[in-house]
Design a protein around this motif. Structure first.
Motif, mmCIF file in Angstrom:
data_model
loop_
_atom_site.group_PDB
_atom_site.id
_atom_site.type_symbol
_atom_site.label_atom_id
_atom_site.label_comp_id
_atom_site.label_asym_id
_atom_site.label_seq_id
_atom_site.Cartn_x
_atom_site.Cartn_y
_atom_site.Cartn_z
ATOM 1 N N GLU A 235 0.828 -1.207 0.000
ATOM 2 C CA GLU A 235 0.000 0.000 0.000
ATOM 3 C C GLU A 235 0.862 1.258 0.000
ATOM 4 O OE1 GLU A 235 -2.723 -0.103 3.188
ATOM 5 O OE2 GLU A 235 -3.835 -1.842 2.453
ATOM 6 N N ALA A 236 1.957 1.240 0.768
ATOM 7 C CA ALA A 236 2.855 2.393 0.790
ATOM 8 C C ALA A 236 3.526 2.575 -0.570
ATOM 9 C CB ALA A 236 3.905 2.218 1.884
ATOM 10 N N ALA A 237 3.943 1.463 -1.200
ATOM 11 C CA ALA A 237 4.554 1.556 -2.525
ATOM 12 C C ALA A 237 3.556 2.100 -3.537
ATOM 13 C CB ALA A 237 5.067 0.182 -2.957
ATOM 14 N N ARG A 238 2.318 1.687 -3.410
ATOM 15 C CA ARG A 238 1.271 2.177 -4.319
ATOM 16 C C ARG A 238 1.072 3.675 -4.147
ATOM 17 N NH1 ARG A 238 -3.221 -0.455 -6.730
ATOM 18 N NH2 ARG A 238 -4.975 0.932 -7.138
ATOM 19 N N ALA A 239 1.065 4.143 -2.890
ATOM 20 C CA ALA A 239 0.894 5.574 -2.628
ATOM 21 C C ALA A 239 2.057 6.375 -3.204
ATOM 22 C CB ALA A 239 0.768 5.811 -1.128
ATOM 23 N N ARG A 240 3.289 5.871 -3.036
ATOM 24 C CA ARG A 240 4.449 6.572 -3.606
ATOM 25 C C ARG A 240 4.371 6.599 -5.127
ATOM 26 N NH1 ARG A 240 7.266 3.420 0.390
ATOM 27 N NH2 ARG A 240 7.843 1.951 -1.256
ATOM 28 N N PHE A 241 3.940 5.491 -5.718
ATOM 29 C CA PHE A 241 3.849 5.412 -7.172
ATOM 30 C C PHE A 241 2.813 6.402 -7.708
ATOM 31 C CE2 PHE A 241 2.121 3.468 -11.035
ATOM 32 C CZ PHE A 241 3.278 3.325 -11.783
#
Length: 371
Positions: free
Chosen positions: A299-305
């Motif tokens: 989820e954090a990687a998705r938000a950064r992306f």
């Protein structure tokens, strides 16, 4: 002691463990006779003996030894559980949380083996460290880190023969093997088939002719051809080009910015554009309202992306997505976007410059860290 290949042991040992390693563990940790293992496997005793001896010679490899030690503990637990029937009825055997299952190994292997396919890439493993790193030679005497690997994942890949150690020592270096490249091609093909099947189901194809037409359209997609061009990404190829002054077209900082976007793309476990709505990503909220409730993991990687794509906007975000995440070539991207020939590399460099500035500002604010 009764060796039950279809009960206790298989519940303890993951499905990805090779047969020769299973026989080795059953013989050395479980105390089973070679002839009995051969009878259960339906082969000659000399075959099992050669398997056991081959695995024994591989224990000089730090990762293989670590994998066998970890799996050996599961074997012992399975044997002890099998002797205590009352315990078996009361509680199902629990697998070591650090030992990957087949799905986790496949997911991580796709990410790591792709990195190891790049020229000058090695997996560096330090003794008694919980993680390993993939390091790539930049060609000018320097190196850059492209991936981080959990120790159990690296151990599993070494046990399966996907990577091999060329210089054991305090810091051991591993390279991808021919078996690893073959496994990567198979893993990418399996993933592509699953995603294609999902896309066809979502589209509601009703006839075999329509499904066949959709598959032909998917075959023309760069994602379907990517597994045949795994050696290097477009960013690596551009970083080797130099202008008339000898300066690289893409600096190491720009390459790292593009690789960071790709890492977040892979960590977020996003599929191809066949099953994604990128307009939604460009308009979605990237940051939660409460900073204390920040997402973690995928989820954090998705938000950064999402934040990075929104920062780039249309055009720049498209070229970064195609070249950095999908590994599509510049010529294909230029045709897709309707740009003039040889203009894509300039647009990509501008996108990477803005992406690098975005990451620098994000780090300065104390957020956006990978991992």
């Amino acid at each position: 002691m009764i060796y039950r290949s279809d009960t206790d042991v298989l519940r303890r040992l993951p499905a990805w463990v090779p047969d020769d390693a299973r026989h080795y563990l059953a013989h050395t940790e479980g105390g089973e006779a070679i002839r009995k293992l051969a009878r259960l496997a339906g082969c000659h005793a000399s075959t099992v003996l050669r398997q056991v001896r081959r695995i024994e010679t591989l224990r000089d490899d730090p990762l293989v030894d670590g994998a066998l030690t970890r799996l050996g503990k599961l074997q012992v637990q399975a044997s002890e559980t099998g002797r205590n029937k009352e315990f078996v009825t009361m509680k199902e055997p629990q697998r070591d949380e650090m030992t990957p299952d087949a799905a986790m190994l496949a997911r991580e292997a796709r990410r790591v083996l792709r990195r190891l396919c790049e020229s000058g890439a090695v997996l560096a493993v330090a003794a008694e460290m919980d993680k390993a790193v993939v390091v790539r030679d930049t060609g000018d005497g320097g190196s850059t880190r492209t991936a981080v690997v959990e120790a159990p994942i690296a151990q599993a890949m070494a046990l399966k023969g996907w990577i091999a150690c060329e210089s054991p020592g305090r810091i051991s270096r591993y390279r991808i093997t021919a078996a690893g490249r073959t496994a990567l091609s198979k893993l990418l093909a399996e993933q592509e088939n699953k995603l294609r099947g999902f896309a066809e189901a979502q589209a509601g194809f009703g006839t075999s002719a329509e499904a066949e037409a959709a598959m032909e359209a998917a075959d023309s997609d760069p994602l379907a051809r990517r597994r045949h061009l795994m050696a290097e990404s477009p960013l690596i190829l551009l970083s080797r080009r130099r202008d008339r002054n000898g300066t690289p077209f893409l600096s190491d900082e720009l390459v790292r910015a593009g690789e960071r976007l790709r890492e977040d793309f892979e960590l977020a476990q996003m599929g191809p554009r066949l099953v994604q709505n990128w307009d939604m990503f460009l308009t979605a909220d990237a940051e939660p309202a409460n900073r204390s409730d920040r997402p973690r993991g995928p989820e954090a990687a998705r938000a950064r992306f999402i934040s990075a794509l929104r920062e780039l906007g249309p055009g720049l975000g498209d070229v970064a997505l195609q070249c950095c995440c999908y590994l599509e070539g510049l010529e294909a991207t230029e045709r897709r976007m309707g740009w003039a020939a040889r203009s894509g590399k300039v647009v990509l460099r501008i996108a990477l410059q803005r992406l690098r500035r975005f990451y620098e500002e994000t780090n300065a604010q104390g957020g956006g860290l990978i991992g």
